[in-house]
Each structure stands twice: as structure tokens, then as C-alpha cells.
Design a protein around this motif. Sequence first.
Motif, PDB file in Angstrom:
ATOM      1  N   GLN A 144      16.958  23.442  23.328  1.00 60.01           N
ATOM      2  CA  GLN A 144      18.326  23.347  22.844  1.00 60.01           C
ATOM      3  C   GLN A 144      19.323  23.645  23.967  1.00 60.01           C
ATOM      4  O   GLN A 144      20.338  22.953  24.095  1.00 60.01           O
ATOM      5  CB  GLN A 144      18.557  24.300  21.672  1.00 60.01           C
ATOM      6  CG  GLN A 144      19.881  24.099  21.003  1.00 60.01           C
ATOM      7  CD  GLN A 144      19.942  24.807  19.659  1.00 60.01           C
ATOM      8  OE1 GLN A 144      19.090  25.615  19.316  1.00 60.01           O
ATOM      9  NE2 GLN A 144      20.955  24.493  18.883  1.00 60.01           N
ATOM     10  N   SER A 145      19.017  24.622  24.799  1.00 54.92           N
ATOM     11  CA  SER A 145      19.883  24.920  25.953  1.00 54.92           C
ATOM     12  C   SER A 145      19.930  23.736  26.904  1.00 54.92           C
ATOM     13  O   SER A 145      20.996  23.362  27.401  1.00 54.92           O
ATOM     14  CB  SER A 145      19.378  26.155  26.702  1.00 54.92           C
ATOM     15  OG  SER A 145      19.472  27.283  25.896  1.00 54.92           O
ATOM     16  N   TRP A 146      18.779  23.143  27.174  1.00 55.44           N
ATOM     17  CA  TRP A 146      18.724  21.969  28.054  1.00 55.44           C
ATOM     18  C   TRP A 146      19.557  20.835  27.461  1.00 55.44           C
ATOM     19  O   TRP A 146      20.334  20.197  28.156  1.00 55.44           O
ATOM     20  CB  TRP A 146      17.271  21.508  28.223  1.00 55.44           C
ATOM     21  CG  TRP A 146      17.163  20.203  28.945  1.00 55.44           C
ATOM     22  CD1 TRP A 146      17.144  20.001  30.288  1.00 55.44           C
ATOM     23  CD2 TRP A 146      17.091  18.893  28.346  1.00 55.44           C
ATOM     24  NE1 TRP A 146      17.060  18.648  30.552  1.00 55.44           N
ATOM     25  CE2 TRP A 146      17.029  17.958  29.386  1.00 55.44           C
ATOM     26  CE3 TRP A 146      17.075  18.442  27.026  1.00 55.44           C
ATOM     27  CZ2 TRP A 146      16.941  16.584  29.150  1.00 55.44           C
ATOM     28  CZ3 TRP A 146      16.998  17.080  26.799  1.00 55.44           C
ATOM     29  CH2 TRP A 146      16.927  16.172  27.854  1.00 55.44           C
ATOM     30  N   ARG A 147      19.384  20.612  26.165  1.00 54.62           N
ATOM     31  CA  ARG A 147      20.097  19.519  25.498  1.00 54.62           C
ATOM     32  C   ARG A 147      21.607  19.716  25.583  1.00 54.62           C
ATOM     33  O   ARG A 147      22.354  18.765  25.813  1.00 54.62           O
ATOM     34  CB  ARG A 147      19.644  19.431  24.048  1.00 54.62           C
ATOM     35  CG  ARG A 147      20.141  18.198  23.338  1.00 54.62           C
ATOM     36  CD  ARG A 147      19.515  18.065  22.003  1.00 54.62           C
ATOM     37  NE  ARG A 147      20.030  19.104  21.123  1.00 54.62           N
ATOM     38  CZ  ARG A 147      19.908  19.075  19.813  1.00 54.62           C
ATOM     39  NH1 ARG A 147      19.274  18.096  19.225  1.00 54.62           N
ATOM     40  NH2 ARG A 147      20.395  20.040  19.079  1.00 54.62           N
ATOM     41  N   GLU A 148      22.055  20.939  25.398  1.00 50.63           N
ATOM     42  CA  GLU A 148      23.490  21.221  25.481  1.00 50.63           C
ATOM     43  C   GLU A 148      24.022  21.009  26.903  1.00 50.63           C
ATOM     44  O   GLU A 148      25.132  20.519  27.081  1.00 50.63           O
ATOM     45  CB  GLU A 148      23.775  22.647  25.014  1.00 50.63           C
ATOM     46  CG  GLU A 148      23.589  22.812  23.517  1.00 50.63           C
ATOM     47  CD  GLU A 148      23.566  24.260  23.067  1.00 50.63           C
ATOM     48  OE1 GLU A 148      23.703  25.179  23.912  1.00 50.63           O
ATOM     49  OE2 GLU A 148      23.398  24.482  21.846  1.00 50.63           O
ATOM     50  N   ARG A 149      23.215  21.346  27.911  1.00 51.40           N
ATOM     51  CA  ARG A 149      23.629  21.141  29.307  1.00 51.40           C
ATOM     52  C   ARG A 149      23.605  19.672  29.697  1.00 51.40           C
ATOM     53  O   ARG A 149      24.467  19.197  30.426  1.00 51.40           O
ATOM     54  CB  ARG A 149      22.704  21.911  30.262  1.00 51.40           C
ATOM     55  CG  ARG A 149      22.906  23.388  30.286  1.00 51.40           C
ATOM     56  CD  ARG A 149      22.134  24.049  31.425  1.00 51.40           C
ATOM     57  NE  ARG A 149      20.760  23.596  31.559  1.00 51.40           N
ATOM     58  CZ  ARG A 149      19.702  24.141  30.959  1.00 51.40           C
ATOM     59  NH1 ARG A 149      19.860  25.172  30.165  1.00 51.40           N
ATOM     60  NH2 ARG A 149      18.489  23.670  31.151  1.00 51.40           N
TER      61      ARG A 149
END
Length: 161
Positions: A144-149
Motif C-alpha cells: 500500500q505504501s508503494w502504491r501510494e508513492r
Amino acid sequence: MTDNEGSASLPPPSPDSPEPERPTGEPKRLTKLKRRAQRLLDNPKQLEQVLKRVGRKKAKQATRSADQYRGTLVLLIDLVRDFVKGRYRDISPNSVVVALAALLYFLMPFDAVPDFILSLGMIDDFAILAWVAKHFQQELAHYQSWREREEPPSDTKSDEP
């Protein structure tokens, strides 16, 4: 399209496929779907059809209890899609297989508690999703962090059926 059609075209498990490893406490219902999930990962066209069916079924579930699992469904759909398309690989393939198996279970209209039983039919589906969310919490949070970045292209948005 009915939910029955969602499970009708799933590929049967291959007899020569190795048995996927089973994480501690994994529900047996989920274990049985992992071979099918592995085969789907090798067939992107059929996989995309399954992911779209999950999105449509998610959109139909308009109960308050379903709302708390919508985010998990969207995350799992996008994770599988990004993994298969090669955009996200910082996760074990077995975790992706388990995520896809949970999505396959969600599609099954006749599972431990049939979906047509009002207000009870989705309980087992939510239990499977809750187990996956808890067991793979760190991997899902990392994704989820990767997707947001990364802000992936609009074709990965699972809010659309």
C-alpha cells in the motif's frame, strides 16, 4: 452475469503442480484454492476476468459489514494485478497465491456459508479476508505504501467493476 458464472470458468488444479506451502493457521478452504490461484497467475487474460468479477461482486455488496472489507478487497485485487503485470515484485510469490486464493473464495457463491443466505452468507468470505489481512499485514502495508508513492496508472483501480 451471475455469481455462479464467476466460479464456473476457474481452471482445475493441475495434478502435477506442487502443493503450495501453507502458512500457519491458514484456513483449509483457502488451501484448496491455492493450486487454482497458481494456475491463474500463469494466465493473465483469465486472471483479469476473475479480478473484474471480484470487483463486480464487491460493488454489489452494499452492507455496512461489507464496507469494512472493501478496502482489503481493493488492495488484494490491485496487488495481484500489479504483481502479474510486473509493476510490483517486492512480495513472495506464495503471498500473491494466497491473496488470489482469498479472492477466488470470495467469488464462490456456494462456500461454507452460501452467499444467498441474507446477512450471513458473506461471514465466511469476510473471515477469509480478515485472516489474509492479518497474516500478511506487513506485506500488504508495504504494498500500500508503494502504491501510494508510485501512483499506478488508472487501469489498476479496482473501485471500478
